[in-house]
Design a protein around this motif. Structure first.
Motif, PDB file in Angstrom:
ATOM      1  N   GLY A   1       0.802  -1.216   0.000  1.00  7.98           N
ATOM      2  CA  GLY A   1       0.000   0.000   0.000  1.00  7.98           C
ATOM      3  C   GLY A   1       0.835   1.267   0.000  1.00  7.98           C
ATOM      4  N   LEU A   2       1.917   1.286   0.785  1.00  6.08           N
ATOM      5  CA  LEU A   2       2.767   2.477   0.845  1.00  6.08           C
ATOM      6  C   LEU A   2       3.463   2.732  -0.480  1.00  6.08           C
ATOM      7  CD1 LEU A   2       4.398   2.067   4.383  1.00  6.08           C
ATOM      8  CD2 LEU A   2       2.676   3.731   3.704  1.00  6.08           C
ATOM      9  N   VAL A   3       3.974   1.673  -1.091  1.00  7.15           N
ATOM     10  CA  VAL A   3       4.713   1.847  -2.349  1.00  7.15           C
ATOM     11  C   VAL A   3       3.778   2.288  -3.472  1.00  7.15           C
ATOM     12  CG1 VAL A   3       6.044   0.649  -4.119  1.00  7.15           C
ATOM     13  CG2 VAL A   3       6.540   0.242  -1.709  1.00  7.15           C
ATOM     14  N   LEU A   4       2.698   1.539  -3.695  1.00 10.96           N
ATOM     15  CA  LEU A   4       1.805   1.865  -4.810  1.00 10.96           C
ATOM     16  C   LEU A   4       1.051   3.170  -4.578  1.00 10.96           C
ATOM     17  CD1 LEU A   4       0.332  -1.636  -5.751  1.00 10.96           C
ATOM     18  CD2 LEU A   4       2.247  -0.403  -6.754  1.00 10.96           C
ATOM     19  N   GLY A   5       0.557   3.378  -3.344  1.00  7.37           N
ATOM     20  CA  GLY A   5      -0.145   4.634  -3.066  1.00  7.37           C
ATOM     21  C   GLY A   5       0.761   5.840  -3.168  1.00  7.37           C
TER      22      GLY A   5
ATOM     23  N   LEU B   1      -5.429   1.212   2.230  1.00  7.87           N
ATOM     24  CA  LEU B   1      -4.315   2.080   2.603  1.00  7.87           C
ATOM     25  C   LEU B   1      -3.740   2.793   1.389  1.00  7.87           C
ATOM     26  CD1 LEU B   1      -2.299   3.032   4.802  1.00  7.87           C
ATOM     27  CD2 LEU B   1      -0.884   1.078   4.148  1.00  7.87           C
ATOM     28  N   ALA B   2      -3.607   2.078   0.283  1.00  5.83           N
ATOM     29  CA  ALA B   2      -3.040   2.689  -0.922  1.00  5.83           C
ATOM     30  C   ALA B   2      -3.887   3.861  -1.389  1.00  5.83           C
ATOM     31  CB  ALA B   2      -2.921   1.638  -2.031  1.00  5.83           C
ATOM     32  N   ARG B   3      -5.196   3.729  -1.330  1.00 11.66           N
ATOM     33  CA  ARG B   3      -6.069   4.823  -1.760  1.00 11.66           C
ATOM     34  C   ARG B   3      -5.943   6.024  -0.826  1.00 11.66           C
ATOM     35  NH1 ARG B   3     -12.183   3.685  -3.440  1.00 11.66           N
ATOM     36  NH2 ARG B   3     -11.075   3.116  -5.347  1.00 11.66           N
ATOM     37  N   ALA B   4      -5.853   5.775   0.497  1.00  8.90           N
ATOM     38  CA  ALA B   4      -5.707   6.886   1.451  1.00  8.90           C
ATOM     39  C   ALA B   4      -4.384   7.612   1.238  1.00  8.90           C
ATOM     40  CB  ALA B   4      -5.811   6.355   2.878  1.00  8.90           C
ATOM     41  N   ILE B   5      -3.304   6.881   1.019  1.00  6.03           N
ATOM     42  CA  ILE B   5      -1.997   7.505   0.797  1.00  6.03           C
ATOM     43  C   ILE B   5      -1.987   8.270  -0.522  1.00  6.03           C
ATOM     44  CG2 ILE B   5       0.435   6.992   0.356  1.00  6.03           C
ATOM     45  CD1 ILE B   5       0.248   4.759   2.347  1.00  6.03           C
ATOM     46  N   ARG B   6      -2.617   7.717  -1.535  1.00  6.69           N
ATOM     47  CA  ARG B   6      -2.662   8.405  -2.838  1.00  6.69           C
ATOM     48  C   ARG B   6      -3.334   9.770  -2.705  1.00  6.69           C
ATOM     49  NH1 ARG B   6      -6.985   9.071  -5.881  1.00  6.69           N
ATOM     50  NH2 ARG B   6      -6.710   9.681  -8.078  1.00  6.69           N
ATOM     51  N   SER B   7      -4.498   9.805  -2.050  1.00 10.23           N
ATOM     52  CA  SER B   7      -5.216  11.073  -1.918  1.00 10.23           C
ATOM     53  C   SER B   7      -4.428  12.079  -1.080  1.00 10.23           C
ATOM     54  CB  SER B   7      -6.582  10.823  -1.290  1.00 10.23           C
ATOM     55  OG  SER B   7      -6.456  10.261   0.000  1.00 10.23           O
ATOM     56  N   LYS B   8      -3.728  11.606  -0.071  1.00  9.19           N
ATOM     57  CA  LYS B   8      -2.923  12.514   0.759  1.00  9.19           C
ATOM     58  C   LYS B   8      -1.743  13.066  -0.028  1.00  9.19           C
ATOM     59  CE  LYS B   8      -1.846  14.416   4.745  1.00  9.19           C
ATOM     60  NZ  LYS B   8      -2.707  15.429   5.399  1.00  9.19           N
ATOM     61  N   PHE B   9      -1.098  12.227  -0.809  1.00  3.54           N
ATOM     62  CA  PHE B   9       0.062  12.669  -1.572  1.00  3.54           C
ATOM     63  C   PHE B   9      -0.336  13.635  -2.688  1.00  3.54           C
ATOM     64  CE2 PHE B   9       3.766   9.582  -0.774  1.00  3.54           C
ATOM     65  CZ  PHE B   9       3.577   9.705   0.592  1.00  3.54           C
ATOM     66  N   LEU B  10      -1.518  13.467  -3.243  1.00  2.44           N
ATOM     67  CA  LEU B  10      -1.967  14.389  -4.288  1.00  2.44           C
ATOM     68  C   LEU B  10      -2.044  15.819  -3.774  1.00  2.44           C
ATOM     69  CD1 LEU B  10      -4.784  12.320  -6.057  1.00  2.44           C
ATOM     70  CD2 LEU B  10      -2.563  12.976  -7.004  1.00  2.44           C
ATOM     71  N   SER B  11      -2.393  15.984  -2.502  1.00  2.15           N
ATOM     72  CA  SER B  11      -2.444  17.329  -1.919  1.00  2.15           C
ATOM     73  C   SER B  11      -1.078  17.781  -1.422  1.00  2.15           C
ATOM     74  CB  SER B  11      -3.454  17.363  -0.769  1.00  2.15           C
ATOM     75  OG  SER B  11      -3.094  16.462   0.258  1.00  2.15           O
ATOM     76  N   LEU B  12      -0.278  16.846  -0.893  1.00  2.00           N
ATOM     77  CA  LEU B  12       1.028  17.226  -0.343  1.00  2.00           C
ATOM     78  C   LEU B  12       2.026  17.630  -1.434  1.00  2.00           C
ATOM     79  CD1 LEU B  12       1.638  14.590   2.502  1.00  2.00           C
ATOM     80  CD2 LEU B  12       1.054  17.002   2.748  1.00  2.00           C
ATOM     81  N   ARG B  13       1.908  17.057  -2.622  1.00  2.00           N
ATOM     82  CA  ARG B  13       2.916  17.346  -3.653  1.00  2.00           C
ATOM     83  C   ARG B  13       2.843  18.791  -4.151  1.00  2.00           C
ATOM     84  NH1 ARG B  13       0.879  14.266  -9.169  1.00  2.00           N
ATOM     85  NH2 ARG B  13      -1.013  15.490  -9.515  1.00  2.00           N
ATOM     86  N   GLU B  14       1.750  19.497  -3.823  1.00  2.00           N
ATOM     87  CA  GLU B  14       1.621  20.899  -4.205  1.00  2.00           C
ATOM     88  C   GLU B  14       2.145  21.841  -3.121  1.00  2.00           C
ATOM     89  OE1 GLU B  14       0.759  21.551  -7.170  1.00  2.00           O
ATOM     90  OE2 GLU B  14       0.159  19.491  -7.669  1.00  2.00           O
ATOM     91  N   GLU B  15       2.601  21.310  -1.976  1.00  2.00           N
ATOM     92  CA  GLU B  15       3.097  22.153  -0.902  1.00  2.00           C
ATOM     93  C   GLU B  15       4.436  22.783  -1.284  1.00  2.00           C
ATOM     94  OE1 GLU B  15       1.601  22.946   1.865  1.00  2.00           O
ATOM     95  OE2 GLU B  15      -0.167  21.664   1.587  1.00  2.00           O
TER      96      GLU B  15
END
Length: 379
Positions: free
Chosen positions: A190-194, A256-270
């Motif tokens: 989940g961590l790797v793919l998400g 878990l992968a879906r939760a990490i994906r959505s979080k990273f989509l917002s964090l990558r714009e920081e």
């Protein structure tokens, strides 16, 4: 003479006024611990689980019998009577010899105890078959030993005359470990793919998202049953245990992968992520050192809440006869003896393995809720 209109200042240093936000000066680790201690259920659940996992390598010290040690004359023996007093005087912890007698009125086996002679229990002594310590050393030393000329079944015996109490303790080694291995496999995927999908986006994100949707659309229980039934019958207990752990992990990573994906989509714009990219940091370093720590509280809490799901999954598979196999012993495998309701009605102590399953699941739930709140102390 001092001017009454002048502002007078005391020569002594004024004591600093107490700050209302003094807790803000504490380091993050101290804030997390302080908030976690305010959740007594989570705190004591963590202590309980830590004690259990630390004791797993040394179960042989606490179990009076070996996991598969049989007593042919004590099949379905009732729990042994335990007392401290005999004939009005204190003689210490002891039990009594028992025997099963067929009742012609109820057509059931009744247990009769011979209370004329107490059988004292032995503590911190050597007895029984040798047990392995960390798989290296062997010892016959135990915390509690049965009487020298009798038996001690604290929770009764099963259909083969094996001590239920000892088997519950030995079963904890597999039932609790399978949860940790399954969560490790699930979270690694989940961590790797998400993380990859959320950071790179585009076609990578689309491919991972479609994979998540396909896996989540599969009915979980039938897939468990199908994969477990496909395990060759000639495989050993260790191989089956590892495969069951991997199966449980492979089917639990999409959430878990879906939760990490959505979080990273917002964090990558920081801004700090953009700054790290402009400074030439590699994607692996940006994900591991800058983005993942901002999501660590959710990861830790999710892991604590996922372990009981893995334990229940193994218990269900073993209960249905598709999980671990004898001579391995797990809580689900022990509950497989309770499939016959008629047997359970006559011998209700066969349901005792349900107690540790419920206690561990509740403990992990309390711990996960406490960690979720404690790891976000500024909320």
């Amino acid at each position: 003479m001092r001017d009454p209109d002048a502002h007078w200042v005391s020569p002594e240093a004024a004591a600093p006024a107490p700050r209302a936000d003094a807790a803000a000066d504490l380091p993050l680790r101290a804030l997390i611990w302080q908030r976690f201690r305010r959740r007594p259920l989570a705190y004591w659940a963590g202590v309980y689980l830590a004690a259990i996992y630390l004791a797993l390598p040394f179960i042989g010290f606490f179990a009076p019998y070996a996991p598969n040690e049989r007593h042919e004359t004590r099949i379905f023996a009732a729990p042994s009577p335990l007392a401290l007093f005999h004939d009005g005087r204190f003689v210490g912890p002891h039990t009594y010899a028992t025997r099963e007698v067929f009742n012609l009125d109820t057509f059931r086996m009744d247990t009769e105890a011979d209370r004329s002679r107490p059988l004292p229990l032995r503590f911190l002594a050597t007895c029984g078959r040798p047990h392995a310590i960390l798989g290296i050393f062997e010892s016959r030393f135990r915390v509690v030993c049965p009487p020298a000329d009798g038996h001690f079944f604290l929770l009764g015996a099963d259909r083969l005359g094996r001590d239920v109490h000892s088997r519950i303790l030995w079963a904890a080694q597999l039932s609790l470990t399978v949860g940790l291995i399954g969560v490790t496999v699930s979270f690694a995927i989940g961590l790797v793919l998400g993380g990859i999908a959320g950071y790179f986006g585009g076609m990578v994100d689309a491919a991972v998202s479609r994979t998540i949707e396909i896996v989540r659309s599969l009915p979980e229980l039938p897939i468990w049953l199908a994969l477990s039934a496909a395990i060759p019958a000639n495989w050993g207990p260790v191989s089956v245990f590892l495969i069951i752990s991997v199966i449980l992990g492979l089917l639990d990573w999409p959430g878990l992968a879906r939760a990490i994906r959505s979080k990273f989509l917002s964090l990558r714009e920081e801004d700090y992520v953009r700054a790290a990219e402009l400074m030439g940091a590699s994607p692996r370093r940006i994900i591991a050192a800058h983005m993942m720590p901002n999501f660590m509280s959710h990861i830790v809490a999710s892991a604590a809440l996922a372990v009981p799901a893995m334990i229940l999954g193994e218990t269900a598979l073993s209960f249905l006869g598709l999980g671990l196999r004898a001579p391995a012993v797990s809580w689900g495998l022990m509950l497989n003896d309770a499939l016959d309701l008629t047997v359970v009605e006559i011998y209700p102590w066969l349901l005792w393995p349900l107690a540790p399953v419920m206690m561990v699941v509740l403990a992990f739930s309390f711990l996960g809720d406490g960690l979720r709140d404690a790891l976000d102390p500024y909320s």
